[in-house]
Design an enzyme around this catalytic site. Structure first.
Site, PDB file in Angstrom:
ATOM      1  CG  ASP A  46      -8.641 -10.675   7.991  1.00 18.90           C
ATOM      2  OD1 ASP A  46      -8.373 -11.787   7.506  1.00 18.90           O
ATOM      3  OD2 ASP A  46      -8.445  -9.604   7.399  1.00 18.90           O
ATOM      4  CD  GLU A 100      -6.861 -12.035   3.145  1.00 16.51           C
ATOM      5  OE1 GLU A 100      -6.540 -10.922   2.674  1.00 16.51           O
ATOM      6  OE2 GLU A 100      -7.025 -12.241   4.355  1.00 16.51           O
ATOM      7  CG  ASP A 142      -4.648 -11.306   7.544  1.00 17.18           C
ATOM      8  OD1 ASP A 142      -5.497 -11.908   6.870  1.00 17.18           O
ATOM      9  OD2 ASP A 142      -4.584 -10.059   7.596  1.00 17.18           O
ATOM     10  CD  GLU A 160      -7.790  -8.627  -0.625  1.00 18.68           C
ATOM     11  OE1 GLU A 160      -6.847  -8.049  -1.194  1.00 18.68           O
ATOM     12  OE2 GLU A 160      -7.749  -8.987   0.558  1.00 18.68           O
ATOM     13  CG  ASP A 206       1.739  -0.953   3.354  1.00 23.26           C
ATOM     14  OD1 ASP A 206       0.929  -0.595   4.214  1.00 23.26           O
ATOM     15  OD2 ASP A 206       1.497  -1.774   2.446  1.00 23.26           O
ATOM     16  CG  ASP A 250      -2.916  -9.859   3.068  1.00 18.26           C
ATOM     17  OD1 ASP A 250      -2.323  -9.416   4.070  1.00 18.26           O
ATOM     18  OD2 ASP A 250      -3.953  -9.348   2.613  1.00 18.26           O
ATOM     19  CG  HIS A 299     -10.534 -11.436   3.168  1.00 17.50           C
ATOM     20  ND1 HIS A 299     -10.108 -10.394   2.399  1.00 17.50           N
ATOM     21  CD2 HIS A 299      -9.890 -11.302   4.362  1.00 17.50           C
ATOM     22  CE1 HIS A 299      -9.257  -9.644   3.079  1.00 17.50           C
ATOM     23  NE2 HIS A 299      -9.101 -10.187   4.273  1.00 17.50           N
ATOM     24  CG  HIS A 348      -1.751  -1.020   1.579  1.00 13.71           C
ATOM     25  ND1 HIS A 348      -1.333  -2.190   2.137  1.00 13.71           N
ATOM     26  CD2 HIS A 348      -3.090  -1.134   1.417  1.00 13.71           C
ATOM     27  CE1 HIS A 348      -2.379  -2.981   2.312  1.00 13.71           C
ATOM     28  NE2 HIS A 348      -3.458  -2.376   1.886  1.00 13.71           N
TER      29      HIS A 348
HETATM   30  C1  XLS Z   1      -7.252  -6.458   4.539  1.00  7.53           C
HETATM   31  C2  XLS Z   1      -6.891  -6.757   3.168  1.00  7.53           C
HETATM   32  C3  XLS Z   1      -5.847  -5.843   2.591  1.00  7.53           C
HETATM   33  C4  XLS Z   1      -5.789  -5.966   1.100  1.00  7.53           C
HETATM   34  C5  XLS Z   1      -5.039  -4.867   0.433  1.00  7.53           C
HETATM   35  O1  XLS Z   1      -7.923  -7.201   5.227  1.00  7.53           O
HETATM   36  O2  XLS Z   1      -6.507  -8.094   3.103  1.00  7.53           O
HETATM   37  O3  XLS Z   1      -4.614  -6.055   3.166  1.00  7.53           O
HETATM   38  O4  XLS Z   1      -5.246  -7.188   0.700  1.00  7.53           O
HETATM   39  O5  XLS Z   1      -5.564  -3.629   0.752  1.00  7.53           O
HETATM   40 CA    CA Z   2      -7.032 -10.676   5.755  1.00  9.27          CA
HETATM   41 CA    CA Z   3      -5.719  -9.298   1.380  1.00  7.95          CA
END
Ligand code: XLS
Ligand code: CA
Ligand code: CA
Length: 437
Positions: free
Chosen positions: A307, A268, A309, A232, A104, A339, A271, A101
Site C-alpha cells: 500500500d 481507495e 499510497d 472502505e 491523528d 489518502d 486498495h 482519524h
Molecule cells: C489504510 C486506510 C485508512 C483509511 C481510514 O490503509 O486507507 O487510512 O482510509 O482509516
Molecule cells: Ca492505502
Molecule cells: Ca484509505
C-alpha cells in the site's frame, strides 16, 4: 495565525502553459464542466494522517520529514499548533475539505477519559480554523488499529474488551465529527481480518463487525448525526485477509446484515489494485449497485505490491475515475480525499504542495478528457450497438420477463443457430480513448 509556509502564497490557476510549479495548470475551481464547477465535481480533501502526521518512516528506517513547526513533544499544545499549520496549508492550497482519524489530530492519553479530553481540546481549534477558513470536514474516523490493545482487531477481536474500547472510541469520534459539522464517517477495517484461520472463529468475528456498525448507526441517530457512513475496502495489510476485501465483499456484508440503507462505499485506488482489481472496476461495481459514496484518491506502485499510497498523477486513472463519476451523476456525498503521502525522499514542506497540486491537476485533466469522451459520444454509441440484440426481438422479450427456459428452447429449435456474433473491437475502443489524450 501561524506562517509555516511563509514562502508560499495562495495557489492559483495559471493554465496549461504555466511553468510555475506552485500553480494549477488544469484545476480551475470556478470552471464549469458539464454544467458543474470543478470545485463541486471533485470536493477535494486533504488526509490529515498522511499530510500532517506522516513522518516518512518505513520498515527499514525512521522518519525523514523536515517539519519545523513540530515541537517534538506529542502533547495537546503541539497538536493545536499543528492544526493551525494544517489549515494554513489547506487554505493556501484551496482544498475545500479534510479528513482525520481521532488519533491523528490529538494525542492518545494515558486513560480513555484523558484521550477524550485531548480530542475535545484540539477539536476546539479545528472548529475555529474551519470557521476562519470555510474548510469543512468531509469525514471523520477512529484509529482502531495502532494501539497494541487492538492487536487482534477491534470489532472483530477475540477479546470482548477490545470491542468495548473500540465502541467507546467510535462513540466519541462520532460526537466530535458531528460537532465539527462532518459530512461523513468512515469505517476502515484496520485489523478486522485474520492471520491464521486455525485460531479464528470467522462467523463470530464477522457477526461482531455487523453488530458494531449497527451500534454506530444507532448512536448516530441518537445524537442527530446525519452524515453519510462509508465502508472502505482493503484486501490485506496489516492482516493477511481483511473482511472488507473489496467492494463486492463489502456490499455483500452490508446487505447480509441489514446495513445497506445506512452505509455506502469509500473506495481507495491503491486498495483496488491490492485486491487484484482496477479502480475503474471497483467504482463501476459500487456505482451500479447504488453504493458509490466517496473516494480515497491515490495510486499504488504496481512493482512494489504494497500500500504505497502515492499521489495520483496518472491521467488514465483519473480519466477512468471521472468517467464513472460523470456517468452516475457525481458525488451526492463524499469527495476525492487524497489518502496519499509524499515519498520518504521528498522531505521538505513545499513537497506537500507539489504533491497535492499534481493530484488536483491530474484529476482536472482527467475530468476534461472524460467530458470530451462523453461529448463526442462515439464510445457510448459503440457500446449501445454492441448490446443492440437486447433492444428488440427475443432480447427485449427476455428483459421484459416474457420468456422461460422452455420458450427459449422452442425459439432456438426453430431458429437453429444464433445470429452471427460481431467483433468486440477492444483495440478500436482503446485507440479511440487515446485520441482524447
Ligand atoms: C489504510 C486506510 C485508512 C483509511 C481510514 O490503509 O486507507 O487510512 O482510509 O482509516
Ligand atoms: Ca492505502
Ligand atoms: Ca484509505
Amino acid at each position: 495565525m501561524s506562517a509555516a509556509f511563509a514562502d508560499v502564497s495562495k495557489i492559483k490557476f495559471e493554465g496549461p502553459q504555466s511553468k510555475n510549479p506552485l500553480a494549477f495548470r488544469h484545476y480551475n475551481p470556478e470552471e464549469k464542466i458539464e454544467g458543474k464547477s470543478m470545485r463541486d465535481h471533485f470536493r477535494f480533501s486533504v488526509a490529515y494522517w498522511h499530510t500532517f502526521r506522516g513522518n516518512g518512516g518505513d520498515p527499514f528506517g525512521p522518519g525523514t520529514m523536515h517539519r519545523p513547526w513540530e515541537s517534538g513533544t506529542d502533547d495537546v499544545a503541539n497538536a493545536c499548533n499543528r492544526a493551525r499549520v494544517g489549515f494554513e496549508f489547506m487554505e493556501k492550497l484551496g482544498a475545500p475539505y479534510y479528513c482525520f482519524h481521532d488519533r491523528d489530530v490529538a494525542p492518545e492519553g494515558k486513560t480513555l477519559s484523558e484521550s477524550h479530553k485531548n480530542l475535545d481540546a484540539v477539536a476546539k481549534v479545528l472548529k475555529e480554523e474551519q470557521q476562519r477558513t470555510g474548510i469543512k470536514l468531509l469525514w471523520g474516523t477512529a484509529n482502531l488499529f495502532s494501539n497494541p490493545r487492538y492487536m487482534h482487531g477491534a470489532a472483530t477481536s477475540c477479546n470482548a474488551d477490545a470491542f468495548a474500547y473500540a465502541a467507546a472510541q467510535v462513540k466519541k469520534a462520532l460526537e466530535v465529527t458531528k460537532e465539527l459539522g462532518g459530512e461523513g464517517y468512515t469505517f476502515w477495517g484496520g485489523r478486522e481480518g485474520y492471520q491464521c484461520l486455525y485460531n479464528t472463529d470467522m462467523k463470530r468475528e464477522v457477526d461482531h463487525l455487523a453488530k458494531f456498525m449497527h451500534m454506530a448507526v444507532d448512536y448516530a441517530k441518537q445524537i442527530g448525526f446525519t452524515g453519510q457512513f462509508y465502508f472502505e475496502p482493503k484486501p490485506k495489510e496489516p492482516t493477511k485477509h481483511q473482511y472488507d476485501y473489496d467492494t463486492a465483499a463489502c456490499v455483500n456484508f452490508l446487505r447480509a446484515n441489514g446495513l445497506q440503507d445506512h452505509i455506502k462505499m469509500n473506495i481507495e485506488a491503491n486498495h483496488a489494485t491490492l485486491a487484484g482489481h482496477s479502480m475503474h472496476h471497483e467504482l463501476e461495481y459500487a456505482a451500479m449497485q447504488g453504493f458509490l459514496g466517496s473516494i480515497d484518491a491515490n495510486y499504488g506502485d504496481l512493482m512494489l505490491g504494497w500500500d504505497t499510497d502515492q499521489f495520483p498523477t496518472d491521467v488514465y486513472l483519473t480519466t477512468q475515475i471521472m468517467l464513472v463519476l460523470l456517468k452516475y451523476g457525481g458525488f451526492t456525498t463524499g469527495g476525492l480525499n487524497f489518502d496519499a503521502k509524499v515519498r520518504r525522499e521528498s522531505f521538505e514542506p513545499v513537497d506537500l504542495f507539489y504533491a497535492h497540486i499534481g493530484g488536483m491537476d491530474a484529476f482536472a485533466h482527467g475530468l476534461k478528457i472524460a467530458a470530451a469522451i462523453r461529448a463526442d459520444g462515439r464510445l457510448k454509441k459503440m457500446v449501445e450497438e454492441r448490446y443492440s440484440s437486447w433492444d428488440s426481438g427475443v432480447g427485449a422479450e427476455i428483459e421484459a420477463g416474457k420468456h422461460s427456459f422452455a420458450s427459449l428452447e422452442k425459439y432456438m429449435l426453430e431458429k437453429g443457430e444464433i445470429t452471427a456474433n460481431k467483433s468486440g473491437r477492444q483495440e478500436l475502443f482503446e485507440n479511440i480513448v487515446n485520441t482524447y489524450f
